[in-house]
Design an enzyme around this catalytic site. Structure first.
Site, short mmCIF file in Angstrom:
data_model
loop_
_atom_site.label_atom_id
_atom_site.label_comp_id
_atom_site.label_asym_id
_atom_site.label_seq_id
_atom_site.Cartn_x
_atom_site.Cartn_y
_atom_site.Cartn_z
N LEU A 90 -0.47 -11.90 -31.44
CA LEU A 90 -1.47 -11.43 -30.49
C LEU A 90 -1.95 -12.54 -29.55
O LEU A 90 -2.35 -12.27 -28.42
CB LEU A 90 -2.68 -10.85 -31.23
CG LEU A 90 -2.41 -9.62 -32.09
CD1 LEU A 90 -3.65 -9.27 -32.91
CD2 LEU A 90 -1.99 -8.44 -31.23
N GLY A 91 -1.95 -13.77 -30.04
CA GLY A 91 -2.45 -14.85 -29.20
C GLY A 91 -2.32 -16.18 -29.90
O GLY A 91 -2.00 -16.28 -31.08
N GLY A 93 -4.14 -20.33 -29.82
CA GLY A 93 -5.19 -21.19 -29.30
C GLY A 93 -5.35 -22.42 -30.15
O GLY A 93 -4.50 -22.75 -30.99
N GLY A 94 -6.47 -23.13 -29.94
CA GLY A 94 -6.70 -24.39 -30.62
C GLY A 94 -6.84 -24.25 -32.12
O GLY A 94 -6.58 -25.20 -32.86
N ARG A 97 -2.74 -19.54 -34.60
CA ARG A 97 -2.18 -18.34 -34.00
C ARG A 97 -2.76 -17.09 -34.66
O ARG A 97 -3.12 -17.11 -35.83
CB ARG A 97 -0.66 -18.33 -34.13
CG ARG A 97 0.00 -19.48 -33.36
CD ARG A 97 1.51 -19.32 -33.32
NE ARG A 97 2.11 -20.38 -32.51
CZ ARG A 97 2.65 -21.48 -33.00
NH1 ARG A 97 2.70 -21.67 -34.31
NH2 ARG A 97 3.15 -22.41 -32.20
N LYS A 115 -5.23 -14.42 -38.82
CA LYS A 115 -5.37 -15.71 -38.15
C LYS A 115 -4.80 -16.78 -39.07
O LYS A 115 -5.35 -17.05 -40.13
CB LYS A 115 -6.85 -15.99 -37.84
CG LYS A 115 -7.49 -14.93 -36.96
CD LYS A 115 -8.99 -15.18 -36.78
CE LYS A 115 -9.62 -14.04 -36.01
NZ LYS A 115 -9.23 -14.04 -34.61
N ASP A 209 -19.91 -19.74 -31.90
CA ASP A 209 -18.85 -19.73 -30.90
C ASP A 209 -18.89 -18.40 -30.13
O ASP A 209 -17.86 -17.75 -29.94
CB ASP A 209 -17.48 -19.93 -31.56
CG ASP A 209 -16.39 -20.27 -30.53
OD1 ASP A 209 -16.75 -20.67 -29.41
OD2 ASP A 209 -15.20 -20.13 -30.86
#
Length: 865
Positions: A90-91, A93-94, A97, A115, A209
């Protein structure tokens, strides 16, 4: 932009094109001999790796994100029962995944957002234990606008993972823009997000966040908040699970609060800030610091506190085709209050922010602009515009309009003059703190207040009622800084101004109450009682409008009488129960409900003094339950009632329960307020007493030393709580046989205690510390003559207050008698006992009192030689 930044940016962009395994060697070559350039490049690389432009990347452990994404149909085996089959990515980032996966456990099949977090390494064991603790907390977040936390831990091969409810939707900012939602619709959508965050705050979970990417809106228009608590889980020490720690957290920098960037402890105020940024973006279409092109400069911009209102944003161009064509001043004020630099100046809770937004939607005055009379009049007029219009016609017809306008103008003029006087005074006051005006001085808050009090006395252009109001504020600030002695003259002057200017009775009563608080802080209970009593006479209890204030003064008066110990506890209990009977039917009002809580706390204290421990505990438990209702949006405030319950349990048969509760309260203080707070130091001090009662002297000493350290860090070396807790810790050191350390601690705090030893409780605290030093010197085997001299000073310090603090006086006299006996000074010992007996006779101390028995034991020892 500097040449250094442009050079670093060029190198970072080139480095991103290289394979990860070749990147470090290439960077060493390009930045050789220039460590500053390498630091700049590394920072930019961290930013470029993120899924947005300004992400600080966490480091879970020694490893890094897997080099290759997981293929479709890959199966992930968890260390606990359950398997996950990868469907698609799906995506990225830092943090790692995110995959759409299918969870299988028995016959259960469920789609989840899986995640896979960055990092593996030798810390896997502690990490798994810590994640298990945190997962239990996050699983309790049951709210329709929070994506459900499903599972978390380590995979079979040691990879950290989280499984969350899969939410299909659009980012909240995109949702609003693509549908051209009007302002009010955006705010109503945002209010649902606020409700979700407040739900978590009440369960001691801070998001940390908050950003549009973590708020998805489904097709049905319901927002879902993602990644709640993931910042908690992605720390290097997950087992600690400290939501106030600031190191290595994943956060999007553009939405991070100033305290987060500066590495200060976090509280719910950090989420209030982030929500303010999201709200700014929803109404203005850009973030507050959109003009800062470089992420390298963004932290400084945020910390500076310089933010333009949403309506003044350069990118907000009103247009008939835009969803938000105009940003009202109310919305500007709400957003700017949420984005104030100092956490204490923001909304005290997310619930307060939401309440102001609802007030705006209802055309009612918002608290962010409270105090502007004309503004409140305008809002009232708009809310009732048709009735106001009709009334205006009638007034015109009757010819009374001119008179009414003149009256309003006079009122507005008076308010304007008052506001101008206050504004001028505050501007002059804070000019003292300006380095250009302070001649290089670094002024403390107390010094600023001192100067303000002096300046205010010299001002003749300020009306008496305004001066009294300002002096009240300064006096209240002194009390908040634990400077009761400094508050007294300021509040006494305010009281004199109130009396001579024929002030309203409720204003006079308010000043009397503040003065009573100052006397109470100094241990001058009799003076406080007289002031509270006078305030009550100004507020007739049969007047519904005044009953709340009357009841508040009555409760404080009874509490002081209980502390003084001269009124029988049974009588105080009777009066408080009667007062509670009057308050209870009215307690549906939050303000009356809070007064009732203070009455019940006083009742629990009186019952405890009467040794009716079971009744006291029952009342205090009721206080804790009521705090959940009347302080629902203030979880930090509720901690005090729980800590009082824990301390009360220590005095009965519930020592183990009290210790467990105080341990829980301490953890919650760290989560909600921070590690270094005076309130936490007080809790730790009580916890040390609990460990002593359990016979665990090692933990007692460890906890008291920690309490001393926390109190010093939070309040400084002259803070009253630090000084008192340090004395308690020193006594524990004496009990542990560490006499030299005890003497050292006491010698360090005694000068500060002596400096503030004004008549009242501060003098008693000084005497108590001298007594502790005297006993430490005796236990260490030192010269008994030095101990005698120290204990004689303790006797003189406590003597004016001996009747109220016999335990301190008795300790000083027992210590002197012991020291003189050790040095063979029998005549001196007899004189000590004679003084003790004379005081008991003069004060009328009963024959069956513990102090008479203490004197009798010393007399027997003297007779035995």
């Amino acid at each position: 932009m500097s040449d250094r930044y442009l050079q670093a940016k060029s190198i970072a962009m080139e480095a991103m094109e290289l394979p990860a395994e070749a990147r470090q060697a290439w960077l060493e070559q390009r930045c050789a001999g220039d460590p500053g350039l390498r630091t700049e490049v590394d920072w930019l690389l961290d930013a470029l790796r993120a899924d947005m432009t300004e992400v600080l990347v966490p480091r879970w452990a020694a490893g890094d994100t897997p080099t290759e994404p997981l293929a479709q149909d890959t199966t992930i085996g968890a260390a606990q029962p359950g398997r996950y089959r990868i469907l698609r990515m799906l995506g990225e980032g830092g943090m790692g995944r995110v995959y759409l996966a299918e969870r299988g456990e028995g016959d259960l099949r469920q789609q989840v957002a899986l995640k896979m977090l960055a990092g593996t390494g030798p810390q896997a064991g502690p990490t798994a234990a810590g994640m298990a603790d945190e997962c239990r907390i996050l699983a309790n977040l049951q709210h329709p606008n929070i994506a459900q936390f499903i599972d978390g831990g380590l995979s079979a091969d040691g990879q950290p993972f989280l499984a969350m409810e899969y939410v299909e939707g659009d980012r909240i900012d995109h949702w609003c823009e693509t549908r051209k939602l009007p302002l009010n619709a955006r705010i109503r959508l945002f209010l649902k997000v606020c409700a979700a965050v407040e739900h978590a705050h009440q369960r001691l979970v801070i998001h940390r966040d908050l950003k549009p990417a973590n708020i998805l809106v489904r097709a049905d228009g319901e927002p879902k908040l993602l990644d709640f608590g993931i910042a908690r889980l992605t720390t290097g020490d997950a087992h600690a699970a400290d939501p106030t720690a600031t190191a290595h957290h994943a956060l999007t920098l553009a939405y991070a609060s100033p305290e987060h960037i500066e590495g200060r402890p976090l509280s719910t105020a950090a989420d209030v800030w982030s929500l303010g940024v999201v709200l700014y973006e929803l109404v203005a279409g850009v973030r507050p610091h959109h003009g800062v092109e470089s992420g390298h400069l963004l932290p400084g911009a945020i910390v500076s506190g310089e933010i333009r209102p949403p309506s003044a944003s350069a990118c907000h161009a009103p247009s008939p085709d835009a969803g938000v064509s105009r940003i009202p001043a109310d919305v500007d004020a709400i957003v700017m209050k949420a984005l104030r630099r100092d956490p204490g100046d923001r909304y005290p809770s997310v619930a307060a922010l939401a309440d102001d937004l609802r007030r705006f939607l209802d055309s009612r005055p918002v608290s962010a602009r409270r105090g502007q009379r004309l503004y409140r009049l305008r809002r009232f007029a708009w809310r009732h515009r048709w009735r106001v219009a009709a009334a205006a016609v009638v007034l015109l017809m009757l010819g009374g309009f001119a008179f009414e306008r003149d009256r309003q103008l006079r009122q507005v003029t008076a308010e304007r003059n008052k506001a101008q006087a206050l504004s001028t005074f505050m501007a002059d006051l804070f000019a003292n703190a300006d380095p250009s005006q302070a001649h290089g001085e670094d002024l403390t808050v107390r010094e600023l207040l001192d100067r303000g009090a002096v300046d205010l006395r010299a001002r003749q252009d300020v009306p008496a009622e305004v001066r009294a109001e300002m002096l009240d504020a300064i006096g209240q600030a002194y009390i908040g800084l634990q400077l009761g002695q400094q508050a007294l003259p300021v509040l006494e002057e305010a009281l004199q101004l109130r009396r001579t200017s024929a002030a309203a009775k409720q204003d006079l009563a308010a000043t009397l109450g503040l003065l009573a608080d100052a006397h109470l802080f100094l241990g001058q209970n009799r003076e406080a009682i007289a002031l509270n009593r006078e305030a009550r006479t100004l507020l007739p209890q049969d007047d519904p409008a005044q009953f709340e204030a009357w009841a508040r003064h009555r409760v404080q008066e009874l509490r002081n009488e209980d502390l003084l110990g001269e009124v029988p506890a049974a009588r105080i209990i009777e009066v408080l129960r009667e007062l509670d009977g009057r308050l209870q039917p009215l307690a549906t009002s939050q303000s009356i409900g809070r007064v009732r809580i203070t009455a019940l706390e006083a009742l629990a204290s009186a019952l405890n003094r009467a040794e009716r421990v079971d009744e006291a505990l029952a009342v205090q438990r009721e206080v804790v339950a009521l705090m959940e209702v009347h302080y629902a949006s203030q979880p930090a405030t509720r901690l005090l009632a729980r800590s009082n319950l824990g301390a009360m349990l220590l005095g009965g048969n519930g020592v183990a329960e009290g210790v467990a509760l105080l341990e829980e309260v301490d953890r919650d203080y760290v989560h909600l307020v921070g590690e270094a707070t005076v309130q936490r130091a007080v809790v730790l001090n009580q916890l040390g007493i609990g460990y002593q009662l359990l016979g665990d002297k090692a933990r007692q000493l460890e906890t008291l030393l920690l309490a001393t350290q926390v109190a010093r860090e939070a309040g400084g070396p002259e803070n009253r709580f630090y000084l008192q807790i340090a004395v308690t810790a020193a006594q524990a050191l004496t009990g542990a046989g560490r006499h030299e350390e005890s003497v050292q601690v006491l010698r360090e705090v005694l000068p500060a205690l002596e400096a503030r030893a004004a008549p009242g409780i501060d003098a008693v605290n000084y005497a108590y510390a001298l007594g502790a030093l005297g006993f430490a010197l005796l236990e260490s085997g030192g010269d008994p003559r030095e101990a005698t001299e120290v204990l004689a000073r303790a006797e003189q310090a406590v003597l004016p207050h001996a009747r109220d603090f016999m335990v301190v006086y008795d300790s000083a006299m027992r210590g002197q008698a012991r020291a003189m006996r050790a040095s063979g000074d029998t005549p001196g010992m007899r004189k000590v006992l004679e003084r003790y007996q004379a005081l008991l006779e003069a004060e009328g101390i009963p024959d069956d009192s513990p102090w008479r028995r203490s004197l009798a034991r010393m007399q027997d020892q003297a007779a035995a030689g």
